[in-house]
Design a protein around this motif. Sequence first.
Motif, PDB file in Angstrom:
ATOM      1  N   ASN A 200       0.475  -0.844   0.342  1.00  0.00           N
ATOM      2  CA  ASN A 200      -0.132   0.112  -0.313  1.00  0.00           C
ATOM      3  C   ASN A 200       0.965   1.092   0.044  1.00  0.00           C
ATOM      4  N   ILE A 203      -1.127   4.524  -1.622  1.00  0.00           N
ATOM      5  CA  ILE A 203      -1.511   5.313  -0.497  1.00  0.00           C
ATOM      6  C   ILE A 203      -1.500   6.210   0.778  1.00  0.00           C
ATOM      7  N   ILE A 204      -0.674   5.523   1.264  1.00  0.00           N
ATOM      8  CA  ILE A 204      -0.262   5.718   2.441  1.00  0.00           C
ATOM      9  C   ILE A 204       0.895   7.345   1.993  1.00  0.00           C
ATOM     10  N   THR A 207      -1.227   9.825   1.297  1.00  0.00           N
ATOM     11  CA  THR A 207      -1.913  10.443   2.220  1.00  0.00           C
ATOM     12  C   THR A 207      -1.221  11.454   3.928  1.00  0.00           C
ATOM     13  N   ILE A 226      -0.478   6.842   9.120  1.00  0.00           N
ATOM     14  CA  ILE A 226      -1.472   6.489   8.982  1.00  0.00           C
ATOM     15  C   ILE A 226      -2.076   7.115   9.666  1.00  0.00           C
ATOM     16  N   GLU A 230      -8.364   5.803   5.638  1.00  0.00           N
ATOM     17  CA  GLU A 230      -6.939   5.043   4.263  1.00  0.00           C
ATOM     18  C   GLU A 230      -7.856   3.819   4.088  1.00  0.00           C
TER      19      GLU A 230
END
Length: 235
Positions: A200, A203-204, A207, A226, A230
């Motif tokens: 991931n 996306i991590i 974000t 995180i 999410e």
Amino acid sequence: MSSKMEIWLKCGKDSIQLPILPASYNVTRDAGHETVNVQNLGDVTILGKRGLSSIELESFFPNKDYSFAAYKKKQSPWEYVKKILSWQEKTLRLVATKTKINMQVVISSFSYGEEDGTGDIKYKLSLMEYRTPKYTKPKKKKTSKTAASTTKKNIKQGTKRETSKTKAKVHVVSGNDTLWSISKKYYGTGSYANKIYEANKTIIERTAVKHGFRSSANKGVNGWWIFDGERLVIP
């Protein structure tokens, strides 16, 4: 040369020496024997070849210099954790000086965490002896074109069915979730945290930047930051 025992983990040209020696260690080797029941004789033992050795090490990575440490503090505890996590899918060499332990191993499990507020990271590292598998390539059987075509067709159909049935697990981050706790939830151990991060990573990182961070890393550990909402794929 040091008069004390040293424990080293080596991966190619890279290596670490355990800074705090474990209070003890245990080596286990399975015998590989088998018990079968024979009519009129009862249980008998069939001798097998030796199994693989396993060893468990339990200690901590220090956040400061201790007089009993094997050497002065060289890096943060999280640097040790990060390196061991990156070695989980590789073969290592375990060497314990002053003993006969010098063998190729793989990591069976690795759990770690902080407990007493000192910044030290306690860990438990389980290692399994690695023995290179030997493989003899089987001879090819002659098959007719019709049979080969039918086999390929069946394989493709089977693959499509399996793909349609298999759905990836998705975890929605909330509350006090960490990659370590998420790994613990789905795998029973926190040692797959880095695996979840790699699956991931995009996306991590994206974000984390949206929330004003340069990256998701903290203290050398990726995926430290995180955020709620999410959606993480569990590989």
